[in-house]
Write a protein that holds these residues in place. Structure first.
Motif, short mmCIF file in Angstrom:
data_model
loop_
_atom_site.label_atom_id
_atom_site.label_comp_id
_atom_site.label_asym_id
_atom_site.label_seq_id
_atom_site.Cartn_x
_atom_site.Cartn_y
_atom_site.Cartn_z
N ILE A 27 0.82 -1.11 -0.20
CA ILE A 27 -0.22 0.06 -0.11
C ILE A 27 0.84 1.19 0.11
O ILE A 27 0.60 2.28 -0.52
CB ILE A 27 -1.08 0.21 1.33
CG1 ILE A 27 -2.03 -1.22 1.09
CG2 ILE A 27 -1.64 1.38 1.43
CD1 ILE A 27 -2.81 -1.43 2.56
N MET A 28 2.07 1.26 0.80
CA MET A 28 2.81 2.43 0.61
C MET A 28 3.46 2.77 -0.34
O MET A 28 3.68 3.90 -0.70
CB MET A 28 3.81 2.46 1.96
CG MET A 28 3.00 2.15 3.51
SD MET A 28 3.92 2.78 4.89
CE MET A 28 5.26 2.10 5.03
N CYS A 80 -12.26 -4.70 -2.38
CA CYS A 80 -11.50 -5.66 -1.33
C CYS A 80 -12.01 -5.53 0.08
O CYS A 80 -12.41 -6.79 0.74
CB CYS A 80 -10.04 -5.15 -0.98
SG CYS A 80 -9.22 -5.59 -2.44
N LEU A 81 -12.51 -4.46 0.45
CA LEU A 81 -13.05 -4.34 1.90
C LEU A 81 -14.40 -5.22 2.08
O LEU A 81 -14.58 -5.87 2.75
CB LEU A 81 -13.41 -2.68 2.28
CG LEU A 81 -13.86 -2.52 3.47
CD1 LEU A 81 -12.75 -2.81 4.70
CD2 LEU A 81 -13.95 -0.97 3.59
N PHE A 119 -6.11 6.55 2.07
CA PHE A 119 -7.04 6.40 2.94
C PHE A 119 -7.80 5.23 2.91
O PHE A 119 -8.24 4.39 3.79
CB PHE A 119 -7.98 7.68 2.80
CG PHE A 119 -9.23 7.76 3.89
CD1 PHE A 119 -9.12 7.61 5.29
CD2 PHE A 119 -10.31 7.46 3.32
CE1 PHE A 119 -10.15 7.29 6.35
CE2 PHE A 119 -11.51 7.37 4.08
CZ PHE A 119 -11.37 7.54 5.62
N ALA A 120 -8.30 4.79 1.48
CA ALA A 120 -9.23 3.55 1.33
C ALA A 120 -8.82 2.30 1.74
O ALA A 120 -9.08 1.23 2.09
CB ALA A 120 -9.72 3.69 -0.34
N TRP A 121 -6.98 2.26 1.11
CA TRP A 121 -6.42 1.03 1.46
C TRP A 121 -6.12 0.87 3.02
O TRP A 121 -6.11 -0.11 3.51
CB TRP A 121 -5.13 1.23 0.74
CG TRP A 121 -5.58 0.54 -0.67
CD1 TRP A 121 -5.88 1.26 -1.91
CD2 TRP A 121 -5.70 -1.03 -1.39
NE1 TRP A 121 -6.04 0.35 -2.72
CE2 TRP A 121 -6.17 -0.96 -2.38
CE3 TRP A 121 -5.44 -2.09 -0.53
CZ2 TRP A 121 -6.27 -2.17 -3.14
CZ3 TRP A 121 -5.86 -3.22 -1.19
CH2 TRP A 121 -6.26 -3.39 -2.60
N SER A 122 -6.04 1.85 3.72
CA SER A 122 -5.93 1.88 5.14
C SER A 122 -7.25 1.06 5.59
O SER A 122 -7.08 0.27 6.72
CB SER A 122 -5.75 3.18 5.92
OG SER A 122 -4.72 3.76 5.31
N ALA A 123 -8.29 1.54 5.32
CA ALA A 123 -9.63 0.86 5.80
C ALA A 123 -9.47 -0.50 5.24
O ALA A 123 -9.90 -1.47 6.13
CB ALA A 123 -10.93 1.29 4.80
N VAL A 124 -8.85 -1.02 4.02
CA VAL A 124 -8.91 -2.30 3.75
C VAL A 124 -7.75 -2.97 4.74
O VAL A 124 -8.31 -4.37 5.30
CB VAL A 124 -8.24 -2.81 2.26
CG1 VAL A 124 -8.14 -4.08 2.04
CG2 VAL A 124 -9.12 -2.11 1.39
#
Lengths: 254, 337
Positions: free
Chosen positions: B16-17, B39-40, B161-166
């Motif tokens: 992600i990073m 994904c979520l 932000f979205a991938w942090s949620a994932v």
């Protein structure tokens, strides 16, 4: 009613449509004994097990466990009341490892819910450790320790039956119902199963057994109840049952 | 979290990073952000289907409810998107509870049909309740989310932000799997009768995991609405629910990583196909976007035939076979030496 009765079936009746599977059965299981339920195929033995453990509800009659009525309770509440069971067709959790199967059996002895389990697992570390340790102890008791991390579905049938019993013991029941534990086992495995049942009795757990292997039944039982067409036809010590003419007639046919 | 999973989790964080450093094109970054929403949802759906063994062809409806709650509350009542997301979660919990109690009494195909029916009801409401949802025209002007007073304006910010949620979803799911609750869920998947004989309240567990997986979908819908700033019923039809379970099945039902793999592959597939179509045009084949469905169907068929456990465990087993092969060769060399 004997004072030391742990389980009392009082005029228990169950019909399926017009078929009477269990007919006004009255039976006491005494605390600390191995009691066997025998009878020809279709006599209603498994139905009796399903009535006691809440998978079926009686048409009439009453089931009293430890002085408390079990009527209307769902299976998971009956397990919580202290009755463990196994199934005629082995029902282990095939995808889970052997150890996880037994850990699942510790459900009633632990409390973690959805919130802490998903968000703050470190809070539960102590409880998880206890669950794992007692499950490992159980595996050692049954000699399944080397297979701890194998998927349970890959075990041979004899070990699956052992595992199912270990899992039922993990709930720390006061009464354990074993439905044909020796069926499909070879003679060596059957002997081991008999020894296991004796060990369970030594742990102060009352055992109610349905079994077709008469040698095993007569060997380990303190009391034997004979069922035919859903009714009790004889009840007594193994020696009394072997000498009973009604029983011989029911088994051999007149 | 167990060893191999924490390694996988850190690999996910690392990916992600690094991703926005590799993908600098805003369009592709946007595609990857859309991937995160799927994904979520799929992580939640995997808990329900892969672990608890309950099928739902209605999860697109929970995505829609999350998206519409956010859309309606932020535009008509000018609520903060965060508060609107929270309301969506609460609403979805209530709806999932009410739908779950009767539906989860059903098994297999019947449960699938019941949840499918639910999905089509929600879609019909989105189209027909014009006053509330704007009907086919949808809702415009949904604000972007803000984080500590910062509005997430750039694609890169929203990607993170979205991938942090994932990542948070994966963290929750992996914790749950290796817990008392997770064992209870897998147990009722294995045998409901046996699970009940251990004192597991199977009805309560089924409803609770249904509600939890619906929350994943709802949050995903809210994040989607705040990202595109505009929603209409189009993306929330029944086929979306079917696509979601296809993602989970293609990746592999029995693992969270599988569900993620499936969601990523099928979310990126249209891009890959349009990329390939440029090349096909060079060799004289006219590729139409309509063919996408054909390719989807073909891929699903091939995977179900040859990798029934899904891409993820398919790849893992190929890798372990390769490792075995190399291990043997290495041993052989040892003997020779």
């Amino acid at each position: 009613m004997p004072d030391n009765s742990i389980l009392r079936l009082n005029r228990l009746r169950r019909t399926f449509g017009g078929v009477v599977a269990v007919s006004d059965l009255t039976l006491d299981v005494c605390r600390g004994t191995v009691t066997s339920l025998i009878g020809p195929n279709g006599a209603g033995k498994t139905t009796i097990f399903n009535l006691i453990t809440g998978y079926l509800h009686p048409t009439a009659g009453e089931i009293i466990f430890n002085g408390r009525s079990l009527m209307g309770l769902k299976p998971h509440r009956i397990a919580a009341a202290g009755i463990g069971r196994t199934f005629q067709n082995v029902q282990i959790f095939p995808q889970m490892s052997v150890l996880e199967n037994i850990m699942a059996g510790r459900h009633l002895r632990s409390r973690a819910g959805f919130f802490y389990s998903s968000i703050l697992p470190p809070v539960l570390r102590g409880e998880e450790k206890k669950i794992q340790e007692s499950a490992e102890k159980q595996l050692h008791f049954l000699g399944l320790a080397p297979k701890a991390h194998v998927p349970a579905g890959s075990l041979p049938l004899g070990s699956q039956r052992m595992l199912e019993i270990a899992r039922a013991l993990a709930i720390e029941p006061k009464l354990l119902l074993l439905d044909e534990p020796a069926s499909g086992l070879n003679s060596r495995e059957t002997i081991a199963m008999g020894e296991l049942i004796q060990k369970i009795k030594a742990m102060q757990i009352t055992v109610l057994l349905v079994e077709h292997d008469m040698e095993l039944v007569m060997d380990i039982s303190d009391a034997v109840a004979v069922i035919n067409f859903g009714s009790l036809i004889a009840n007594g010590s193994p020696a009394e049952i072997q000498a009973n003419e009604d029983v011989i007639a029911a088994y051999l046919g007149e | 979290m167990k060893g191999k999973h924490s390694a996988g989790f850190f690999a996910l964080i690392g990916a992600i990073m690094v991703m926005p450093l590799l993908v600098t094109n805003d369009y592709y970054l946007g595609v990857l952000t859309f991937t995160a929403f799927n994904c979520l949802t799929c992580v939640g759906l995997c808990l329900l289907m892969g672990y608890a063994g309950q099928i739902s062809i209605g999860h697109g409806a929970f995505v829609a409810i999350g998206a519409y709650t956010t859309g309606i509350l932020t535009t008509k009542l000018a609520w903060s998107p965060w508060l609107a997301m929270l309301c969506g979660v609460v609403l979805v919990l209530v709806i999932a509870f009410c739908v779950g109690i009767p539906a989860l009494r059903l098994k297999g195909h019947y449960l699938a049909m019941a949840t499918l029916g639910f999905a089509s009801i929600v879609h019909v409401v989105a189209v027909a309740a014009v006053d509330l949802t704007g009907g086919p025209a949808g809702i415009v002007g949904i604000p972007r989310l803000n984080l500590f007073g910062y509005v997430l304006n750039s694609d890169k910010q929203y990607f993170y932000f979205a991938w942090s949620a994932v990542a948070a979803g994966v963290y929750i799911a992996l914790n749950l799997i290796y817990s008392r609750v997770g064992r209870g869920l897998q147990a009722l998947h294995g045998s409901e009768d046996a699970a009940a004989s251990l004192g597991i309240n199977i009805t309560a567990y089924k409803v609770q995991i249904f509600m939890l997986s619906a929350v994943f979908a709802s949050v995903s819908g809210s994040l989607y609405a705040c990202y595109v700033n505009y929603i209409d019923p189009g993306p929330f039809d029944v086929m979306h629910s079917v696509l979601l379970i296809t993602m989970v099945a293609v990746g592999g039902l029995h693992s969270i990583w599988g569900a993620l793999t499936g969601a990523v592959v099928l979310s990126l597939l249209p891009e890959i196909l349009s990329f390939l179509s440029d090349y096909l045009q060079v060799v004289g084949i006219q590729y139409q976007p309509d063919y996408d469905t054909l390719v989807y169907g073909g891929i699903l068929l091939i995977i179900m035939l040859f990798l029934p456990e899904g891409i993820f465990s398919g790849i893992s087993s190929v890798l372990s076979r390769v490792r075995l092969l190399f291990g043997k060769t290495a041993k052989g060399t040892d003997h020779a030496g």
